[in-house]
Design an enzyme around this catalytic site. Structure first.
Site, PDB file in Angstrom:
ATOM      1  N   HIS A 269       4.290 -26.942  13.111  1.00 37.45           N
ATOM      2  CA  HIS A 269       5.659 -27.465  13.157  1.00 37.45           C
ATOM      3  C   HIS A 269       5.737 -28.817  13.870  1.00 37.45           C
ATOM      4  O   HIS A 269       6.348 -29.767  13.386  1.00 37.45           O
ATOM      5  CB  HIS A 269       6.598 -26.503  13.906  1.00 37.45           C
ATOM      6  CG  HIS A 269       6.606 -25.108  13.375  1.00 37.45           C
ATOM      7  ND1 HIS A 269       6.532 -24.825  12.042  1.00 37.45           N
ATOM      8  CD2 HIS A 269       6.709 -23.912  14.010  1.00 37.45           C
ATOM      9  CE1 HIS A 269       6.584 -23.509  11.880  1.00 37.45           C
ATOM     10  NE2 HIS A 269       6.687 -22.943  13.052  1.00 37.45           N
TER      11      HIS A 269
ATOM     12  N   GLU B 142      11.657 -22.672  23.217  1.00 34.89           N
ATOM     13  CA  GLU B 142      12.204 -21.348  22.897  1.00 34.89           C
ATOM     14  C   GLU B 142      12.559 -20.627  24.182  1.00 34.89           C
ATOM     15  O   GLU B 142      11.837 -20.743  25.176  1.00 34.89           O
ATOM     16  CB  GLU B 142      11.167 -20.527  22.122  1.00 34.89           C
ATOM     17  CG  GLU B 142      10.903 -21.050  20.731  1.00 34.89           C
ATOM     18  CD  GLU B 142       9.888 -20.210  19.980  1.00 34.89           C
ATOM     19  OE1 GLU B 142       9.000 -19.616  20.628  1.00 34.89           O
ATOM     20  OE2 GLU B 142       9.984 -20.153  18.747  1.00 34.89           O
TER      21      GLU B 142
ATOM     22  N   LYS C 176      14.402 -26.892   6.854  1.00 32.49           N
ATOM     23  CA  LYS C 176      15.653 -27.067   7.608  1.00 32.49           C
ATOM     24  C   LYS C 176      16.333 -28.375   7.210  1.00 32.49           C
ATOM     25  O   LYS C 176      15.671 -29.381   6.991  1.00 32.49           O
ATOM     26  CB  LYS C 176      15.365 -27.058   9.109  1.00 32.49           C
ATOM     27  CG  LYS C 176      14.961 -25.680   9.613  1.00 32.49           C
ATOM     28  CD  LYS C 176      14.758 -25.672  11.104  1.00 32.49           C
ATOM     29  CE  LYS C 176      14.296 -24.311  11.586  1.00 32.49           C
ATOM     30  NZ  LYS C 176      15.335 -23.287  11.494  1.00 32.49           N
TER      31      LYS C 176
ATOM     32  N   HIS D 198       8.330 -23.175   7.449  1.00 34.60           N
ATOM     33  CA  HIS D 198       9.779 -23.036   7.260  1.00 34.60           C
ATOM     34  C   HIS D 198      10.562 -24.136   7.971  1.00 34.60           C
ATOM     35  O   HIS D 198      11.703 -24.411   7.628  1.00 34.60           O
ATOM     36  CB  HIS D 198      10.273 -21.653   7.680  1.00 34.60           C
ATOM     37  CG  HIS D 198      10.237 -21.412   9.141  1.00 34.60           C
ATOM     38  ND1 HIS D 198       9.137 -20.911   9.781  1.00 34.60           N
ATOM     39  CD2 HIS D 198      11.162 -21.617  10.090  1.00 34.60           C
ATOM     40  CE1 HIS D 198       9.392 -20.820  11.062  1.00 34.60           C
ATOM     41  NE2 HIS D 198      10.611 -21.234  11.285  1.00 34.60           N
TER      42      HIS D 198
ATOM     43  N   ASP E 217       0.244 -21.874  17.489  1.00 32.65           N
ATOM     44  CA  ASP E 217       1.436 -21.260  16.877  1.00 32.65           C
ATOM     45  C   ASP E 217       2.497 -22.308  16.507  1.00 32.65           C
ATOM     46  O   ASP E 217       3.160 -22.176  15.482  1.00 32.65           O
ATOM     47  CB  ASP E 217       2.032 -20.238  17.863  1.00 32.65           C
ATOM     48  CG  ASP E 217       3.079 -19.342  17.211  1.00 32.65           C
ATOM     49  OD1 ASP E 217       2.950 -19.071  15.999  1.00 32.65           O
ATOM     50  OD2 ASP E 217       4.023 -18.929  17.894  1.00 32.65           O
TER      51      ASP E 217
ATOM     52  N   ARG F 168       0.820  -1.220   0.000  1.00 31.30           N
ATOM     53  CA  ARG F 168       0.000   0.000   0.000  1.00 31.30           C
ATOM     54  C   ARG F 168       0.849   1.263   0.000  1.00 31.30           C
ATOM     55  O   ARG F 168       0.456   2.276  -0.542  1.00 31.30           O
ATOM     56  CB  ARG F 168      -0.889   0.017   1.246  1.00 31.30           C
ATOM     57  CG  ARG F 168      -1.973  -1.031   1.224  1.00 31.30           C
ATOM     58  CD  ARG F 168      -2.941  -0.842   2.379  1.00 31.30           C
ATOM     59  NE  ARG F 168      -3.838  -1.985   2.448  1.00 31.30           N
ATOM     60  CZ  ARG F 168      -3.575  -3.102   3.114  1.00 31.30           C
ATOM     61  NH1 ARG F 168      -2.456  -3.220   3.797  1.00 31.30           N
ATOM     62  NH2 ARG F 168      -4.444  -4.088   3.131  1.00 31.30           N
TER      63      ARG F 168
END
Lengths: 392, 515
Positions: B267, B243, B209, B205, B262, B62
């Site tokens: 994953h 994490e 890996k 993603h 999430d 935009r």
């Protein structure tokens, strides 16, 4: 980027081969002992292959040692470097061990380098001494520097126990490679043969293939009418290994045949039409090896006077970044251009891989062991080299 | 459409497949993903000579800016985030000639007219051959608008014509692929209104890996492990995605998702399906994904009682990470003071099939755990009878660990005798690390995935039925929590989760690994 550091063991010393082997093995054990300083970072010993390097002189071996250190920084290996000088007056074996470490991602990854020198009659025992140091269960590559003779017992003994023999036809000759390949074919468990010049033209092969990736241009691959190769050097020089292998590769991929006309070499396509091959020279800048492939141009189509596709791959020799020694070890830039009849010119600038010995060896070690295209291309290149195609 | 081996000069080349010429169109080009991940990945593909000869990148967003401004922003992004530095000026000049920018609102048809005209120009000037790869680097709420407008503007190629060699169109979408099964179906239906499933590339993603890809090689190229990869020999499997970080400025997003949506839904279940799948009949995209989806269908669905027994959630409180005190979840910006959102989840999952019947898969994911680590640990059964005195409670079982990050690699734990006159047993590990063995300069996941999308290889992308099976498994868990008045149990930041997670395994006579 990793930096290489070395931790030498005891200084090089001579003596009986069996004593020397025991002493070097002890040295290696000492080198791998945990550091006495508890705060010192531990060394990580990694070994994914054996790399044997054989040179005809100690000087050549010493010049090649930094190349091997750089290779083992990215391919952790046990490197066994040997100079074999049968004409030396002394009859002795010398040797030492060194741990070569590189820092990668904050970790110290270490490989072993064993340097051996065989003098006089002791040279006959070189293969058995080198083999005593091989780490079992992992691949072994033999890098043979200098001229190679397949009836040399040291070569024969070492080659039989390796998975890959690596030569550089730039410094030996295509004929040596052909000779070694023929020897390998006669062996029961033949090692694979690799040539650093073949690795150097891998990017050229891929770039040439690009001209014919598109469905519309793909049929033109079988309609190549003209190829111009340019190599660094002087007019009148013979075709270099890179150009010869490149032509050999194109010819074998496209089903070309060679023939003679009054003794002169001719290239014919699968459909019988002639292909014009020209070999030109371009000035060789300082630091660029003689015969380095510098450009390749093709034309393809039904009408040789009005080609449907023109393509060029031109290397800006010595355009890589210049280092402190004023050489250009980094990658050269290539201009890739493709023009179709009635279409716009498509252009790409590409950088080749770093142009230094360690990187070529590293890439060769990463290539698949068996490479049918290489064997076929070498055989085809033999005709070209025999014919003595020279730069016009 | 890719053209494997059709070009005679590609025969025998190491890189025997190349992508067709194409234009990559990034919607949301002003966002962080484009600057941090996508452009650096494309630039690295250019450096490694992996891009096709006719290639261009078009940013759509935009914000009003010129192509030169866009190019300068991208250059700054590449300079900062590329794994290979510094920028190569000789290549950048050429690379930026292929960068373009189209400004416009995603719901404005004129944006797509401008885009169409720009793409036509690129076909002539850059030789992109009418092949388009759209990347939706935008929130899912924008997907429907963009997809409908692309179709309306006739910017989507006919998939049947594609198969016979005509120009192709592909679309890459980023997770989340919906927020539950129903919304995921709606999203998929919306995309399917313009794109055939073969044109859709759902990016996860994690699948880009190296270690995840190597899992297939490890399992199916070694004869040693596959025969013992079953209930006969495996006691349990533990998959951990941990994490150190908290919500890191993504408070609003995290309040909507929680760690289950999430991480676990995508994953973690992808890692589980790759671990548990049967050998595919080939490495074609659908052969691999067929086997993965069979695993997802075999997951025992969670009834409310089972959820109470087999699922533990948690929320981090104040604590210490690497010696530094960190805030509790509820003290983070944009987080409700009475938030019930889980920042940790652990589950006992059962795969009801012949190979895995009775073998528990313990999976866990959490934020503010002691270290960042993703690993799959296959714990083998104890020896049937111990010949050796083991004063500390028994011989440890063998464990095979596949580390996805950091220090990607594979380790095998086994028992040895300590040197000496007494028979003292000790665990040791054979430890293979990618970084040490092959160097650390491996491509980023986005490089591999973008290149695969350009080549038309969907193996490492998630298929519609996989996504929907993942939600079908997770939905009952989320639904059960929705009815609970109490907040998740707390755990101090810097610990391995709430005590209840330890109890989950303790009930089975097991315990979590400390990765």
């Amino acid at each position: 980027m990793s930096s290489v550091t070395t931790m030498p063991g005891a200084p090089e010393s001579g003596g009986k081969a069996s004593n020397l082997i025991t002493r070097i093995e002890n040295e290696l054990r000492e080198l791998w002992k945990p550091p006495e300083d508890p705060t010192a970072p531990p060394l990580s010993r990694v070994c994914t292959m054996n790399i044997e390097v054989v040179a005809p002189t100690k000087e050549l071996l010493e010049r090649y040692t930094p190349v091997i250190d750089e290779v083992t920084a990215s391919i952790p290996a046990r490197a066994i470097l040997a100079s074999i000088e049968p004409d030396s007056a002394a009859e002795e074996v010398t040797g030492s061990a060194t741990v070569v470490c590189s820092l990668a991602g904050g970790k110290k990854i270490c490989s072993e380098r064993i340097s051996l020198g065989f003098h006089g009659n002791a040279s006959a025992r070189a293969a058995s001494a080198i083999e005593a140091f091989l780490v079992p269960e992992i691949p072994t590559a033999l890098v043979w520097l200098g001229r190679v003779h397949t009836d040399d017992p040291v070569f024969e003994d070492l080659a039989r126990n390796t998975s890959r023999i690596i030569l550089d036809s730039e410094y030996t000759s295509i004929s040596s490679v052909i000779h070694v390949a023929a020897w390998a074919r006669s062996q029961r468990h033949a090692p694979e043969i690799s040539d650093l010049a073949w690795t150097r033209i891998a990017a050229w092969q891929e770039l040439l293939a690009r001209f014919f990736d598109d469905a519309e241009t793909r049929p033109l691959a079988s309609k190549i009418t003209r190829i111009v190769l340019k190599q660094a050097g002087e007019t009148g020089a013979r075709i270099g290994p890179e150009s010869a292998l490149m032509l050999g590769w194109i010819g074998t991929r496209l089903g070309w045949k060679t023939s003679r006309l009054a003794g002169a070499l001719r290239f014919k396509r699968e459909d019988g039409a002639a292909v014009t091959i020209e070999l030109d020279a371009v000035p060789r800048p300082k630091g660029v090896a003689p015969h380095t492939l510098a450009a390749l141009m093709i034309e393809a189509g039904d009408d040789p006077h009005a080609p449907a596709l023109r393509g060029s791959i031109e290397r800006e020799l010595a355009s890589g970044l210049t280092d402190q020694a004023n050489t250009t070890p980094d990658a050269d830039v290539i201009d890739w251009k493709c023009t179709r009849a009635g279409g716009a010119e498509i252009e790409q600038r590409i950088r080749l891989g770093p142009n230094k010995a360690a990187k070529w060896l590293e890439r060769t070690l990463h290539r698949p062991l068996r490479d049918v295209a290489f064997a076929e291309s070498v055989a085809f290149a033999e005709h070209i080299v025999e014919d003595g195609l020279t730069v016009s | 459409m890719t053209t494997p081996c059709a070009n005679p000069l590609r025969r025998g080349l190491i890189e025997d497949r190349t992508g067709d010429p194409c234009a990559v169109v990034i919607f949301g080009a002003s966002g962080d993903l484009t600057r941090r991940k996508l452009l650096p990945a494309i630039y690295n593909l250019a450096l490694s000579r992996s891009l096709p000869s006719g290639f261009a990148v078009v940013g759509v967003a935009r914000r009003a800016k010129t192509a030169a401004q866009f190019s300068a922003e991208m250059k700054e992004g590449v300079a900062q985030f590329s794994r290979r530095k510094p920028i190569d000026p000789a290549l950048w000049t050429d690379f930026e000639r292929g960068l373009g920018y189209v400004q416009g609102s995603f719901d404005d048809p004129s944006t797509y007219k401008k885009l169409s005209a720009h793409l036509d120009e690129l076909d002539n000037e850059r030789g992109t051959r009418k092949n388009r790869l759209y990347y939706l680097a935008v929130p899912p709420s924008e997907f429907a608008t963009i997809v409908a407008n692309l179709k309306q503007a006739e910017l989507v190629a006919d998939p049947i014509a594609e198969r016979s060699g005509g120009p192709w169109t592909r679309i890459i979408i980023e997770k989340p692929f919906g927020h539950d099964l129903e919304s995921s179906r709606q999203l998929n239906d919306c995309i399917a209104s313009a794109f055939a499933e073969t044109q859709v590339f759902r990016i996860d993603h994690y699948l880009g890996k190296e270690t995840v890809q190597n899992l297939l090689v490890f399992r199916f190229a070694n004869s040693l492990f596959e025969p013992i990869w079953s209930r006969e020999h495996v006691d349990n499997v533990q998959i951990t995605v941990a994490e150190e970080i908290g919500v890191e400025g993504r408070g609003k997003f995290f309040e909507q998702t929680g760690v289950t949506k999430d991480i676990v839904e995508n994953h973690l279940l992808q890692l589980l399906s790759l671990t548990a799948m049967e050998p595919p009949i080939s490495l074609s995209a659908d052969a691999v994904r067929d086997e993965k989806v069979k695993v997802l269908r075999s997951l025992r669905r969670m009834e409310p009682t089972m959820i109470r027994e087999n699922v533990v959630r948690g929320q981090y409180g104040r604590g210490f990470i690497k010696g530094e005190e960190v805030l509790a979840y509820r003290e983070e910006p944009d987080i409700a003071k009475d938030s019930k959102v889980e920042t940790y989840v652990a589950m006992k999952v059962l795969v009801d099939n012949w190979r895995w019947g009775g073998v528990p898969f313990y999976i866990r994911a959490g934020k503010r755990l002691p270290r960042k680590v993703t690993e799959i640990a296959i714990q083998f059964k104890q020896v049937p009878h111990s010949l050796f005195a083991a004063p500390d409670g028994g011989i440890s079982p063998n464990v095979l660990t596949v580390r996805v990050q950091p220090d990607e690699g594979i380790a095998l734990r086994f028992t040895t005798k300590e040197p000496g006159n007494a028979t003292i047993l000790r665990d040791v590990a054979m430890d293979f690390r990618y970084g040490s063995a092959f160097g650390s300069n491996t491509p980023e996941a986005y490089e591999r995935l973008l290149l695969d999308a350009i080549r038309g290889d969907a193996t490492l992308f998630t298929r519609r039925d996989e996504v929907e099976e993942q939600w079908a498994f997770i939905d009952p868990v989320i639904e059960a929590w929705r009815g609970q008045a109490s907040a998740p149990p707390g755990y101090p930041a810097g610990t391995w989760g709430p005590e209840q997670a330890d109890d989950l395994l303790a009930r089975d006579g097991r315990r979590w690994r400390r990765p």
